[in-house]
Design a protein around this motif. Structure first.
Motif, mmCIF file in Angstrom:
data_model
loop_
_atom_site.group_PDB
_atom_site.id
_atom_site.type_symbol
_atom_site.label_atom_id
_atom_site.label_comp_id
_atom_site.label_asym_id
_atom_site.label_seq_id
_atom_site.Cartn_x
_atom_site.Cartn_y
_atom_site.Cartn_z
ATOM 1 N N TRP A 146 -15.447 14.761 -2.475
ATOM 2 C CA TRP A 146 -14.274 15.392 -3.065
ATOM 3 C C TRP A 146 -14.615 16.833 -3.409
ATOM 4 O O TRP A 146 -15.749 17.155 -3.701
ATOM 5 N N ASP A 147 -13.624 17.683 -3.406
ATOM 6 C CA ASP A 147 -13.822 19.082 -3.832
ATOM 7 C C ASP A 147 -15.012 19.746 -3.164
ATOM 8 O O ASP A 147 -15.874 20.301 -3.821
ATOM 9 N N SER A 205 -16.153 4.244 -6.765
ATOM 10 C CA SER A 205 -15.546 5.517 -6.366
ATOM 11 C C SER A 205 -14.112 5.695 -6.843
ATOM 12 O O SER A 205 -13.622 6.799 -6.938
ATOM 13 N N CYS A 206 -13.442 4.582 -7.161
ATOM 14 C CA CYS A 206 -12.040 4.698 -7.558
ATOM 15 C C CYS A 206 -11.857 5.037 -9.036
ATOM 16 O O CYS A 206 -10.748 5.308 -9.487
ATOM 17 N N ARG A 227 -15.677 10.632 -8.463
ATOM 18 C CA ARG A 227 -15.535 12.088 -8.411
ATOM 19 C C ARG A 227 -16.159 12.796 -9.600
ATOM 20 O O ARG A 227 -16.603 13.935 -9.499
ATOM 21 N N SER A 270 -19.364 20.028 -5.177
ATOM 22 C CA SER A 270 -19.422 21.479 -5.382
ATOM 23 C C SER A 270 -20.010 21.736 -6.757
ATOM 24 O O SER A 270 -20.019 20.837 -7.618
ATOM 25 N N LEU A 287 -9.948 14.357 7.826
ATOM 26 C CA LEU A 287 -8.591 14.891 7.718
ATOM 27 C C LEU A 287 -8.229 15.647 8.999
ATOM 28 O O LEU A 287 -9.102 16.022 9.773
ATOM 29 N N ASP A 346 0.827 -1.208 0.000
ATOM 30 C CA ASP A 346 0.000 0.000 0.000
ATOM 31 C C ASP A 346 0.863 1.262 0.000
ATOM 32 O O ASP A 346 0.395 2.329 -0.407
ATOM 33 N N THR A 406 -11.415 18.824 2.143
ATOM 34 C CA THR A 406 -10.490 19.758 2.771
ATOM 35 C C THR A 406 -11.228 20.937 3.374
ATOM 36 O O THR A 406 -10.834 22.082 3.210
ATOM 37 N N SER A 447 -8.266 -2.768 -3.525
ATOM 38 C CA SER A 447 -6.857 -2.449 -3.805
ATOM 39 C C SER A 447 -6.247 -3.395 -4.818
ATOM 40 O O SER A 447 -5.102 -3.815 -4.669
ATOM 41 N N GLU A 452 -10.955 1.226 -4.037
ATOM 42 C CA GLU A 452 -9.560 1.669 -4.129
ATOM 43 C C GLU A 452 -8.700 0.863 -5.080
ATOM 44 O O GLU A 452 -7.487 0.793 -4.920
ATOM 45 N N SER A 505 -12.790 12.076 4.659
ATOM 46 C CA SER A 505 -11.333 12.107 4.584
ATOM 47 C C SER A 505 -10.776 12.648 3.275
ATOM 48 O O SER A 505 -9.570 12.765 3.117
ATOM 49 N N TYR A 506 -11.643 12.982 2.336
ATOM 50 C CA TYR A 506 -11.169 13.657 1.130
ATOM 51 C C TYR A 506 -11.629 15.102 1.089
ATOM 52 O O TYR A 506 -11.393 15.816 0.122
ATOM 53 N N PHE A 516 -6.585 11.464 9.071
ATOM 54 C CA PHE A 516 -5.529 11.422 8.072
ATOM 55 C C PHE A 516 -4.832 12.766 7.962
ATOM 56 O O PHE A 516 -5.426 13.812 8.210
ATOM 57 N N LEU A 537 -14.184 9.056 9.524
ATOM 58 C CA LEU A 537 -12.907 9.200 8.846
ATOM 59 C C LEU A 537 -12.812 10.661 8.438
ATOM 60 O O LEU A 537 -13.741 11.202 7.836
#
Lengths: 580, 191
Positions: free
Chosen positions: A270-271, A188-189, A216, A242, A318, A77, A296, A135, A161, A293-294, A342, A316
């Motif tokens: 995201w975003d 999602s990945c 995304r 957004s 940041l 990972d 910001t 993964s 992922e 966790s994504y 994270f 989860l």
């Protein structure tokens, strides 16, 4: 007498035993139980795909319906395992396609799977229901098209992922018009856009859809359309969150969320544009899982959300949450079981982000059900760790990452030995532990003495000598997975504990002090282990016994040495080109 | 030294197939455990080659402040998403764009990075210019208000502010212009 019960009765009794561990125990009671059990085992979990071969699995368990396999070592990972290492699903899929026509579920983690294998899955198993690729890599959207087109009874498709070669967004259109069984979809990945009309159509014809994780590229404006089609969703992963200043988007979204009375889990984000956050406030009181966790977004916005989620069990986030947000979490979320924080900046502490050890201490104080912690931060103290240990003796998973290696207690400048010592002493059911910060051999003495239920241990930039490793290998009775990087551990400890390695799933050591000579000895003494030396740099000279190895991966196996090793792996059994 | 002595005693009774020592061939009975461990992958292979060649005492050194492979232990998936964001927002020390307002004698400069959303930008502009920029609506643009906010994008086109997600806007905005509403009507008519 128990052993005179008819087979059918025993089989019926066994059908209530679902856990692998219990099943394994049942199978060793006596020969007849072994036989009965193996014919009625329906689920197999193989934690290391090289520990056993497909043929052996099929021979022992002929009537399996669900297989779960894990491939590469965990440190893959973090890019520590070079390309081409292995973990190929191909031979497993090939053999199962021949021997398990009624297979329903395949779950792979950290494995390499090709489009050909995906196509084979889609055509070989008439009752195929669940495909989870966590993964994984090696496949493209073409493989997904085959799954969509041919798996008539598919319930779950989860690409968590994974690295997918995104050739076309049209794979979704391959689900036929008659396809109504979908319950869970996680895409999602995926990097690029999927055909939105195909997505809409799929959602509309899936009345049992409970989990939907978008990627995304799905715009926020489209999310409300999907939610209106699927108000029964329990888990939702948004796309980009957004959309410019669009009051119409906002109000449609808000209305759509109002209709989702079953929603318990949210992710994606995201975003994020913070002005759109209130759109989902109506579902917050029911949320048990929240993955930000994504996102910001800043602490005040995060805190606002948290204060509305009293039933949160899993968060989860940041480090933007900062200590203030974690204090709010401690006050509002008394049912919290798992917390993952994270880092937003991988290397340097962001001056604007005030996340310290205090935040974690607050949460362990305020949340009585907290069991699992993953925490990235820049400073820690022994006193904080001791407080955490005393606050939360019910912790089962404690993973602390102080970002700068070998950081001491910021108050006393001492190593963090006694802090982690307190963790293992008080948390008697601790099964997973990751260490960081400045640590001497002492911490390993504590771990060896107290961490009797520890199943997995991750060590980096720690310890002074072989004594450290020796404490762990000789003391941790339940240890199954040990991964070590950049520690001065070497031959003496390894060779003093060879028998222990046969009771473990695997051992990874990189940038340590293990020599080729020791690897040879280990290989010779322990034929039931595969001892794989990784030499990516090409500097290995197998004749010089004192030469240190770059990376070492040791695991127990009943399948013998594997046949798919790349050129940079050296073992005792290989031909002279790669023989140690 | 004492600690090392006890290390050796611990292993006294263990049968090793060969006399394994932590030291290098030719050293005396008390092998010194001195290994240079750093996070740098290059150094590790240096250890390998130097230990094979001859006695080279390398002392313990902390890792360089450069990026260590695989550390911190964050998946590349996650790292990539956040790093991209950072580099987008941190090119240089600010994202200053010129702002003009029709009828004002001189232009101003504004750092777009100071704002996290359109709302904040509007507030900032309204304070700076003491004007009222009307409410944006998707259908009508800024109709019905005194001023409209427009921007010049990378292609040199003048666009209405508010149509695209914030992140997209700040990465393509080259300058801002607060237009009089009557003049801006031309822009809105295309919708």
């Amino acid at each position: 007498m128990v052993y005179s019960l008819p087979e059918e009765v025993l089989e019926h009794v066994f059908s209530f035993i679902t856990s692998d561990k219990d099943r394994n125990v049942v199978s060793v009671v006596c020969k007849s139980w072994y036989e009965i059990e193996r014919w009625c085992r329906r689920k197999v979990f193989i934690g290391n795909c090289y520990a056993v071969s497909p043929a052996i699995m099929i021979r022992r368990f002929p009537e399996v319906r669900s297989v779960e396999l894990k491939g590469k070592p965990h440190f893959a990972d973090f890019n520590l395992v070079p390309e081409g290492w292995g973990g190929y699903a191909c031979s497993w899929i090939d053999e199962m396609s021949r021997s398990y026509p009624w297979l329903e579920e395949i779950r792979l983690k950290r494995m390499v799977i090709t489009d050909e294998s995906l196509e084979l899955i889609s055509t070989s198993f008439k009752n195929f229901r669940v495909l989870v690729l966590s993964s994984c890599e090696g496949f493209s959207t073409d493989g997904l098209s085959a799954i969509a087109a041919n798996c008539r009874n598919l319930r779950e498709l989860d690409l968590q992922e994974s690295e997918v070669m995104d050739l076309s967004g049209h794979w979704l259109s391959h689900f036929p018009d008659t396809f109504t069984s979908l319950e869970s979809l996680n895409m999602s990945c995926l990097g690029s856009e999927v055909s939105f009309s195909a997505l809409e159509r799929l959602v509309a014809m899936s009345p049992n859809l409970k989990t939907l994780r978008l990627n995304r590229a799905v715009p926020l404006g489209k999310l409300s359309t999907l939610l209106q089609q699927a108000p029964q969703l329990v888990e939702l992963g948004t796309g980009a969150y957004s959309s410019g200043i669009r009051s119409d988007v906002y109000s449609a979204l808000s209305k759509a969320f109002l209709g989702c009375k079953e929603l318990k889990g949210l992710s994606g984000f995201w975003d994020v544009d913070p002005s759109y956050l209130p759109a989902f406030f109506s579902v917050c009181s029911r949320l048990t899982t929240l993955n930000l966790s994504y996102a910001t977004i800043r602490s005040p916005d995060i805190t606002k959300v948290i204060n509305l989620c009293p039933n949160l069990q899993r968060l989860l986030v940041l480090d933007h949450i900062e200590d203030s947000g974690l204090n709010a979490l401690a006050l509002s979320c008394k049912n919290l079981q798992e917390l993952r924080v994270f880092p937003s900046d991988m290397y340097v502490a962001d001056a604007n982000v005030t996340l310290t050890e205090q935040g974690l201490v607050s949460v362990t104080q305020g949340c009585p059900k907290l069991q699992s912690v993953l925490y990235f931060c820049h400073q820690m103290s022994n006193s904080a760790l001791i407080t955490i240990a005393k606050n939360r003796p019910n912790l089962t998973c404690f993973r602390l990452c102080i970002i700068e290696p070998r950081t001491p207690d910021y108050l006393t400048h001492e190593p963090l030995d006694i802090g982690f010592g307190a963790i293992v002493k008080h948390c008697k059911n601790l099964s997973r532990l990751s260490l960081s910060g400045l640590l001497t051999d002492r911490v390993f003495e504590y771990i060896g003495t107290h961490a009797k239920k520890l199943d997995m241990l991750s060590i980096a930039f720690a310890g002074d000598s072989d004594l450290g490793l020796h404490h762990v290998l000789s003391g941790c009775e339940s240890l199954k997975k040990l991964e070590i990087r950049d520690c001065p551990f070497g031959d003496t400890a390894l060779l003093a504990n060879v028998a222990k390695l046969a009771t473990m799933r695997s051992l990874w050591m990189s940038s340590c002090a293990v020599s080729i000579g020791a690897c040879k000895i280990l290989s010779r003494k322990m034929p039931m282990l595969n001892v794989e030396v990784i030499d990516e740099n090409g500097t290995l000279n197998p004749k010089l016994d004192n030469c240190l190895v770059e990376k070492l991966y040791v695991y127990r196996t009943v399948a013998g040495p594997r046949s798919d090793m790349p050129g940079y792996i050296w073992t005792m059994d290989r031909d002279s080109a790669n023989k140690i | 030294m004492d600690q090392k002595r006890s290390t050796l005693n611990l292993f006294d009774n263990i049968d090793l197939a060969t006399e394994l020592r932590l030291g290098l061939p030719g050293t005396d009975d008390q092998p010194e455990i001195k290994i240079s461990i750093s996070g740098n992958k290059r150094s590790s292979s240096e250890i390998g080659s130097s230990t094979c060649k001859d006695e080279e005492e390398s002392s313990f050194s902390p890792p360089a402040k450069e990026q260590v492979v695989g550390w911190p232990p964050v998946r590349s998936y996650r790292k990539n998403i956040l790093q991209v964001k950072k580099t987008e927002l941190e090119t240089g020390s600010g994202m200053y764009v010129k702002v003009s307002m029709d009828g004002a004698p001189y232009l101003r400069k504004l750092d777009l990075k100071m704002y996290k959303s359109y709302e904040e930008l509007m507030k900032g502009l309204q304070e700076m210019f003491k004007c009222i920029i009307g409410l944006y609506s998707e259908r009508e643009g800024y109709n019905g208000s005194q001023h409209a906010l427009t921007y010049e994008d990378k292609d040199g086109d003048w666009m209405l502010v508010g149509d695209v997600p914030w992140e997209m806007f700040i990465s393509s905005c080259k300058r801002l212009r607060i237009m009089k509403s009557c003049e801006a009507r031309g822009l809105g008519d295309f919708l």
